[in-house]
Design a protein around this motif. Structure first.
Motif: not given
Length: 219
Positions: A144-165
């Motif tokens: 499931f996407s929200w447990a150990v993945s789907n993390v991006d780094v923006v301006d040095g900070k971790a963010v949680f982007p939208h999940v694509g289809t």
């Protein structure tokens, strides 16, 4: 790290565990499907009762959107139910999501679903990603996407982007009770003109989606 953030966070309102099985409806012959229900072992919450129920059926080219008026070959329908019970806190959470995408490969599948019911109104409309490997205890697996993945780094900070289809991690959690069945099907042929925008031409932004569509048309 926030473990099982969002939907699997616990609140006192829900009951201990899901009782219903996945819907018993059938998919047309030759189309992909994922069905079943299971309890999974999540290593960061080893004592919690975490369960998923899935009934996802392929429905190619059934979800037209602006820019893709014929829909996608991975369009799908169905329901995913999520249940999380913490015996330590004596609290639980339950949510439902409507399947919008399904892709299979042998005994493994990825799918996505948009939250339709949740105790947290902010979660309604959020897309979640799931992965499934056929089998019961000791063989089946789930991700499931929200447990150990789907993390991006923006301006040095971790963010949680939208999940694509259909975007989901590998099925990292083992099935401990119940199980899932994946019925594989090859992707269907593309309709004539698929991938063209409303004016018959791909957009100018050359996004990843359109680059992919252009490659398919060129083949």
């Amino acid at each position: 790290m926030a473990v099982l953030a969002a939907l699997t966070g616990v609140t006192p309102a829900a009951s201990a565990a899901p009782s219903g099985a996945a819907e018993a409806s059938t998919a047309p012959a030759g189309l992909a499907r994922v069905s079943g229900q299971a309890r999974v072992f999540y290593v960061y919450s080893p004592r919690d009762d975490i369960r998923f129920s899935v009934d996802a059926k392929a429905a190619p080219f059934s979800r037209p959107v602006d820019g893709l008026p014929q829909g996608m070959p991975t369009d799908a329908r169905g329901t995913v139910t999520i249940s999380h019970w913490s015996p330590e806190k004596k609290q639980g959470r339950r949510a439902e999501a409507a399947v919008d995408c399904l892709a299979t490969g042998g005994d493994t599948a990825t799918l996505s679903a948009v939250v339709t019911k949740s105790e947290d109104p902010d979660e309604i409309g959020e897309r979640l990603g799931f992965s499934v490997k056929s089998g019961g205890p000791g063989k089946g697996r789930f991700g499931f996407s929200w447990a150990v993945s789907n993390v991006d780094v923006v301006d040095g900070k971790a963010v949680f982007p939208h999940v694509g289809t259909c975007m989901a991690p590998a099925p990292f959690a083992s099935v401990t009770k119940g199980g899932f069945k994946v019925r594989h099907a090859e992707l269907p042929p593309l309709p004539t003109g698929w991938g063209s925008g409303p004016t018959g031409a791909a957009p100018d932004d050359a996004s990843g989606l359109w680059r992919c569509a252009g490659t398919v048309r060129a083949v």
